[in-house]
Design a protein around this motif. Sequence first.
Motif, PDB file in Angstrom:
ATOM      1  N   ILE A   3       0.821  -1.214   0.000  1.00  0.00           N
ATOM      2  CA  ILE A   3       0.000   0.000   0.000  1.00  0.00           C
ATOM      3  C   ILE A   3       0.856   1.265   0.000  1.00  0.00           C
ATOM      4  O   ILE A   3       0.540   2.244  -0.666  1.00  0.00           O
ATOM      5  CB  ILE A   3      -1.010  -0.018   1.178  1.00  0.00           C
ATOM      6  N   GLU A   4       1.965   1.243   0.730  1.00  0.00           N
ATOM      7  CA  GLU A   4       2.835   2.419   0.782  1.00  0.00           C
ATOM      8  C   GLU A   4       3.388   2.752  -0.600  1.00  0.00           C
ATOM      9  O   GLU A   4       3.311   3.896  -1.050  1.00  0.00           O
ATOM     10  CB  GLU A   4       3.984   2.170   1.758  1.00  0.00           C
ATOM     11  N   ALA A   5       3.913   1.767  -1.288  1.00  0.00           N
ATOM     12  CA  ALA A   5       4.475   2.003  -2.617  1.00  0.00           C
ATOM     13  C   ALA A   5       3.406   2.495  -3.585  1.00  0.00           C
ATOM     14  O   ALA A   5       3.652   3.394  -4.396  1.00  0.00           O
ATOM     15  CB  ALA A   5       5.128   0.727  -3.140  1.00  0.00           C
ATOM     16  N   TYR A  34      -6.255  14.240   8.936  1.00  0.00           N
ATOM     17  CA  TYR A  34      -7.554  13.797   8.449  1.00  0.00           C
ATOM     18  C   TYR A  34      -7.458  13.519   6.954  1.00  0.00           C
ATOM     19  O   TYR A  34      -6.919  14.336   6.197  1.00  0.00           O
ATOM     20  CB  TYR A  34      -8.591  14.883   8.722  1.00  0.00           C
ATOM     21  N   TYR A  35      -7.962  12.373   6.541  1.00  0.00           N
ATOM     22  CA  TYR A  35      -7.917  11.966   5.137  1.00  0.00           C
ATOM     23  C   TYR A  35      -9.278  11.424   4.727  1.00  0.00           C
ATOM     24  O   TYR A  35     -10.059  10.996   5.560  1.00  0.00           O
ATOM     25  CB  TYR A  35      -6.873  10.861   4.927  1.00  0.00           C
ATOM     26  N   VAL A  36      -9.507  11.401   3.422  1.00  0.00           N
ATOM     27  CA  VAL A  36     -10.701  10.771   2.867  1.00  0.00           C
ATOM     28  C   VAL A  36     -10.252   9.891   1.713  1.00  0.00           C
ATOM     29  O   VAL A  36      -9.512  10.339   0.829  1.00  0.00           O
ATOM     30  CB  VAL A  36     -11.724  11.806   2.364  1.00  0.00           C
ATOM     31  N   ILE A  37     -10.684   8.638   1.754  1.00  0.00           N
ATOM     32  CA  ILE A  37     -10.477   7.751   0.622  1.00  0.00           C
ATOM     33  C   ILE A  37     -11.851   7.531   0.003  1.00  0.00           C
ATOM     34  O   ILE A  37     -12.819   7.247   0.710  1.00  0.00           O
ATOM     35  CB  ILE A  37      -9.784   6.434   1.044  1.00  0.00           C
ATOM     36  N   ALA A  38     -11.926   7.748  -1.309  1.00  0.00           N
ATOM     37  CA  ALA A  38     -13.234   7.731  -1.972  1.00  0.00           C
ATOM     38  C   ALA A  38     -13.167   6.994  -3.300  1.00  0.00           C
ATOM     39  O   ALA A  38     -12.131   7.000  -3.971  1.00  0.00           O
ATOM     40  CB  ALA A  38     -13.710   9.157  -2.211  1.00  0.00           C
ATOM     41  N   HIS A  56      -8.784   0.269   5.017  1.00  0.00           N
ATOM     42  CA  HIS A  56      -8.136  -0.230   6.232  1.00  0.00           C
ATOM     43  C   HIS A  56      -6.617  -0.265   6.055  1.00  0.00           C
ATOM     44  O   HIS A  56      -5.869   0.194   6.922  1.00  0.00           O
ATOM     45  CB  HIS A  56      -8.682  -1.626   6.559  1.00  0.00           C
ATOM     46  N   GLN A  57      -6.146  -0.785   4.939  1.00  0.00           N
ATOM     47  CA  GLN A  57      -4.710  -0.846   4.674  1.00  0.00           C
ATOM     48  C   GLN A  57      -4.114   0.559   4.615  1.00  0.00           C
ATOM     49  O   GLN A  57      -3.024   0.805   5.148  1.00  0.00           O
ATOM     50  CB  GLN A  57      -4.438  -1.569   3.352  1.00  0.00           C
ATOM     51  N   THR A  58      -4.835   1.477   4.005  1.00  0.00           N
ATOM     52  CA  THR A  58      -4.357   2.852   3.897  1.00  0.00           C
ATOM     53  C   THR A  58      -4.280   3.516   5.267  1.00  0.00           C
ATOM     54  O   THR A  58      -3.302   4.198   5.580  1.00  0.00           O
ATOM     55  CB  THR A  58      -5.287   3.656   2.957  1.00  0.00           C
TER      56      THR A  58
END
Length: 107
Positions: A3-5, A34-38, A56-58
């Motif tokens: 996920i990091e890469a 604070y982040y948003v994954i969409a 979850h991984q992020t």
Amino acid sequence: MNIEACWKKAFALPLPSGTRCTLSQPKIPGLKNYYVIALEAPVGSREAEQFFVLAHQTARWLAQLHFADPECYALMYSAGRTRRKPWPHVHIVIADSVALRRRAVSI
């Protein structure tokens, strides 16, 4: 998937179906991490499950990045009746204490 890469290379990742996910960091006064994954389009139930795994991984990766502890996060899913856009998104709060998490949720 590393996920990091993946996130270091781009701010958009595809699910196996090809639907793209984006990661953003909206600026909210008093809330630093604070982040948003969409998702960028509506999806079926299998894709939604894949999306939650990616969220979850992020969150774990961001927590490790900020606090060197992958367990310093909280996720909040916006379901259909509580979101502005018609497709899923997850709020990610990176917090190293219960007090900080509570503050984030109350904003």
